[in-house]
Scaffold this motif. Structure first.
Motif, PDB file in Angstrom:
ATOM      1  N   LEU A   1      -4.253 -16.978  63.548  1.00 54.70           N
ATOM      2  CA  LEU A   1      -3.692 -17.272  64.742  1.00 54.70           C
ATOM      3  C   LEU A   1      -2.346 -16.412  64.803  1.00 54.70           C
ATOM      4  CD1 LEU A   1      -3.618 -21.191  64.202  1.00 54.70           C
ATOM      5  CD2 LEU A   1      -4.782 -19.947  65.996  1.00 54.70           C
ATOM      6  N   VAL A   2      -1.739 -16.196  63.778  1.00 52.90           N
ATOM      7  CA  VAL A   2      -0.419 -15.201  63.749  1.00 52.90           C
ATOM      8  C   VAL A   2      -0.931 -13.907  64.436  1.00 52.90           C
ATOM      9  CG1 VAL A   2       1.104 -13.808  62.564  1.00 52.90           C
ATOM     10  CG2 VAL A   2       1.114 -16.344  62.009  1.00 52.90           C
ATOM     11  N   ASN A   3      -2.177 -13.277  63.706  1.00 54.26           N
ATOM     12  CA  ASN A   3      -2.622 -12.060  64.103  1.00 54.26           C
ATOM     13  C   ASN A   3      -2.987 -11.914  65.692  1.00 54.26           C
ATOM     14  OD1 ASN A   3      -2.277 -10.583  61.717  1.00 54.26           O
ATOM     15  ND2 ASN A   3      -4.406 -11.145  61.141  1.00 54.26           N
ATOM     16  N   ASN A   4      -3.535 -13.097  66.234  1.00 55.63           N
ATOM     17  CA  ASN A   4      -4.226 -13.228  67.797  1.00 55.63           C
ATOM     18  C   ASN A   4      -2.873 -13.391  68.216  1.00 55.63           C
ATOM     19  OD1 ASN A   4      -6.901 -12.967  67.066  1.00 55.63           O
ATOM     20  ND2 ASN A   4      -7.092 -15.286  66.802  1.00 55.63           N
ATOM     21  N   LEU A   5      -1.813 -14.190  68.057  1.00 53.75           N
ATOM     22  CA  LEU A   5      -0.655 -14.408  68.806  1.00 53.75           C
ATOM     23  C   LEU A   5       0.080 -12.927  68.922  1.00 53.75           C
ATOM     24  CD1 LEU A   5       1.043 -16.645  70.463  1.00 53.75           C
ATOM     25  CD2 LEU A   5       2.382 -16.389  68.264  1.00 53.75           C
TER      26      LEU A   5
END
Length: 100
Positions: free
Chosen positions: A80-84
Motif C-alpha cells: 500500500l505504501v509503494n502504491n500510494l
C-alpha cells in the motif's frame, strides 16, 4: 508546532494517540525521512491509514491518502505504501509538467 501543542494540547482519541510533544516530534522526523505518514489506530480505533504529500516546484500543494479497516490493511502495508507513493509521484509529475 510547539505553539499549537501548547495551545490545544494532544487530547487522546484512542489508546494509540501520541500524547507528548517529544513523541510527536519523533513521529514527524520519521514521516519526513520516509516521505509518508501512518495512522495506526491513532485517531480512531480499528482504522489504518497512509498519507503522503503532493509537492511541486512551488512546494507542498496537497496530499493523498488511503484508509480502511486495520484488520484488512495492516498485512499489506508495504504494498500500500509503494502504491500510494507511486500515485503521489505520478500526480507530482503531471502537476509539474503543467506548470511549465
Amino acid at each position: 508546532i510547539r505553539s499549537i501543542v501548547d495551545h490545544w494540547g494532544l487530547p487522546p482519541q484512542t489508546d494509540q494517540t501520541i500524547r507528548s510533544y517529544d513523541e510527536l516530534m519523533e513521529e514527524i522526523k520519521t514521516i519526513r525521512e520516509q516521505d509518508y505518514a501512518l495512522n495506526l489506530e491513532e485517531s480512531r480505533r480499528k482504522l489504518f491509514g497512509i498519507g503522503a504529500s503532493i509537492t511541486t516546484n512551488t512546494g507542498i500543494v496537497g496530499s493523498i491518502s488511503i484508509s480502511g479497516p486495520i484488520r484488512r490493511f495492516e498485512n499489506q502495508k508495504d504494498e500500500l505504501v509503494n502504491n500510494l507513493l507511486g500515485s503521489a509521484n505520478k500526480i507530482e509529475i503531471n502537476l509539474t509538467s503543467s506548470e511549465s
